[in-house]
Scaffold this active site. Structure first.
Site, PDB file in Angstrom:
ATOM      1  N   TYR A  35     -16.820  55.094  65.579  1.00  0.00           N
ATOM      2  CA  TYR A  35     -17.641  54.432  64.544  1.00  0.00           C
ATOM      3  C   TYR A  35     -17.076  54.743  63.152  1.00  0.00           C
ATOM      4  O   TYR A  35     -16.798  53.847  62.367  1.00  0.00           O
ATOM      5  CB  TYR A  35     -19.106  54.881  64.618  1.00  0.00           C
ATOM      6  CG  TYR A  35     -19.837  54.630  63.321  1.00  0.00           C
ATOM      7  CD1 TYR A  35     -20.151  55.675  62.470  1.00  0.00           C
ATOM      8  CD2 TYR A  35     -20.133  53.334  62.929  1.00  0.00           C
ATOM      9  CE1 TYR A  35     -20.762  55.441  61.257  1.00  0.00           C
ATOM     10  CE2 TYR A  35     -20.752  53.086  61.715  1.00  0.00           C
ATOM     11  CZ  TYR A  35     -21.060  54.146  60.882  1.00  0.00           C
ATOM     12  OH  TYR A  35     -21.660  53.911  59.679  1.00  0.00           O
TER      13      TYR A  35
ATOM     14  N   LYS B  50     -15.052  52.348  60.032  1.00  0.00           N
ATOM     15  CA  LYS B  50     -15.352  52.296  58.595  1.00  0.00           C
ATOM     16  C   LYS B  50     -14.104  52.642  57.785  1.00  0.00           C
ATOM     17  O   LYS B  50     -13.780  51.989  56.795  1.00  0.00           O
ATOM     18  CB  LYS B  50     -16.483  53.271  58.256  1.00  0.00           C
ATOM     19  CG  LYS B  50     -17.856  52.851  58.786  1.00  0.00           C
ATOM     20  CD  LYS B  50     -18.312  51.522  58.213  1.00  0.00           C
ATOM     21  CE  LYS B  50     -19.724  51.159  58.647  1.00  0.00           C
ATOM     22  NZ  LYS B  50     -20.177  49.854  58.153  1.00  0.00           N
TER      23      LYS B  50
ATOM     24  N   GLY C 104     -19.642  66.811  67.924  1.00  0.00           N
ATOM     25  CA  GLY C 104     -19.226  65.928  66.823  1.00  0.00           C
ATOM     26  C   GLY C 104     -19.952  66.205  65.522  1.00  0.00           C
ATOM     27  O   GLY C 104     -19.535  65.721  64.468  1.00  0.00           O
TER      28      GLY C 104
ATOM     29  N   SER D  72     -19.500  54.739  54.946  1.00  0.00           N
ATOM     30  CA  SER D  72     -20.340  55.876  55.342  1.00  0.00           C
ATOM     31  C   SER D  72     -19.642  57.193  55.036  1.00  0.00           C
ATOM     32  O   SER D  72     -18.413  57.289  55.114  1.00  0.00           O
ATOM     33  CB  SER D  72     -20.614  55.786  56.850  1.00  0.00           C
ATOM     34  OG  SER D  72     -21.166  56.988  57.336  1.00  0.00           O
TER      35      SER D  72
END
Ligand code: WQD
Length: 345
Positions: A147, A151, A292, A123
């Site tokens: 998250y 990745k 964020g 991502s």
């Protein structure tokens, strides 16, 4: 036989459709945590071809092993994973266990069976706050949430796997912002609960589920103060996976590719494009920034074009027309079909 983990999901179902249309044989493993078996029934209807669906979780390594034993897997497109940024901040252990351990379980079985072609779903979130734009694959990385860190860690783990055995062929695909649906309107994005992402929220306002869109901040240093992203049609994204699979078959190596259009659109520009495409008003209210969030992010997709012979072809209007077509035809998403179709599959 191509194994697609997470193949019943929004992106996975579109990838399965493209694979079947290219005459690949497909097996899907999906735990149905954030997906619907109905999507795979519809993929089979749309293509007139069949695939094999195995309900299960990558944390069940015996299940993965049985799939490899039963179906003669030759390559893997690995999408299965938890992917909500906000949720990952409140449940980091769940995200690390599910995303990291699940991938390790999968790669160990691939190694056992000598299956060494992997297309991995990463991502653009691994870039964190861009130092400069557009983003090339060599841009600095630094995820800002658990998250994104799963990745990034998985990208590094796969690099180590390749260094340990250069017979592997690994394509790391960094997605920008996938939106849209297959032109039939039969498969699409159907997040559980209140959508985190922009386009599914917009379509739910347009269909009357929500009174208005909350725009998270209009004081960013961007064209109109709202967040700018590189929206890519999910069918283009799916085709990028098929290109990577077919281009790297029989090769070895590890490469990372940005799958984006190279164009950024702001929240308000997307709302305007959607209103034009759908003929529906999307009332909105400016709110505070979402913690964020970054101001602007869009890709330099030249490497995927050069090495995979792939580039996004669909326009922002196509993305809006197709997003609306899915939501108009499926105001409640796939609901109500879940149990029935599992038995049928
Ligand atoms: C896009 C823009 C928001 C909702 C995330 C993940 C990324 C990937 C895609 C998994 C931003 C604004 C949004 C809303 C808004 N997921 N927005 N109101 O945050 O770019 O990317 O989803 O791989 O990893 O980070 O996508 O659609 O949530 O937000 O104003 O109700 O829309 O502030 O500017 P994002 P998004």
């Amino acid at each position: 036989m191509i194994l697609v983990t997470g193949g019943a999901g929004y992106i996975g179902s579109h990838i399965c459709l493209e694979l079947l249309e290219r005459n690949h044989e497909v097996v899907v493993i999906d735990n149905l945590y954030n997906s619907h078996p109905e999507s795979l029934l519809r993929v089979q209807e749309l293509t007139g071809k069949t695939l094999t669906f195995v309900e299960g979780d990558l944390l069940d390594q015996d299940l993965i092993r049985k799939v490899f034993e039963d179906y003669g897997i030759t390559a893997v497109i690995h999408l299965a994973g938890l992917k909500a940024v906000g949720e990952s901040v409140s449940m980091p252990l769940t995200y690390y266990h599910n995303n990291i351990t699940g991938t390790l379980m999968l790669c160990e079985v691939m190694k056992e069976f000598g299956v060494k072609q992997l297309i991995f779903s990463s991502s653009a979130t691994v870039y964190g706050t861009p130092d400069s734009l557009p983003l090339t694959e060599s841009a600095s990385v630094g995820a800002a949430n658990p998250y994104g860190r799963t990745k990034l860690m998985l990208e590094e783990i796969l690099q180590d796997v390749y260094v340990s055995d250069e017979a592997w062929s690994i394509s790391v695909l960094r997605y920008f912002n996938p939106i849209g649906s297959h032109s039939s309107g039969r498969i699409g994005e159907d997040p559980a609960g209140i959508p985190n992402n922009l386009m599914p929220y917009i379509t739910k306002v347009a269909v009357g589920h929500f009174p208005d869109l909350k725009v998270f901040g209009d004081d960013y240093p961007t064209v109109d103060g709202t967040g700018v992203r590189d929206y890519i049609h999910v069918v283009d994204l799916a085709r990028g996976h098929v290109h990577a699979l077919e281009k790297t078959a029989g090769e070895t190596g590890i490469e990372t590719y940005n799958l984006g259009t190279g164009e950024g659109y702001s929240v308000l520009q997307l709302v305007q494009a959607f209103e034009k495409a759908s003929g529906r008003k999307v009332p909105y209210e400016i709110q505070d920034r979402r913690p964020g969030d970054i101001a602007e992010c869009f890709a330099d997709p030249a490497k995927a074009h050069l090495k995979l012979g792939w580039q996004a072809e669909k326009t922002i209007d196509d993305m809006c027309v197709d997003s609306w077509n899915w939501r108009k035809q499926n105001p409640e998403g796939y609901t109500g079909e879940k149990n029935a179709s599992k038995q049928e599959l």
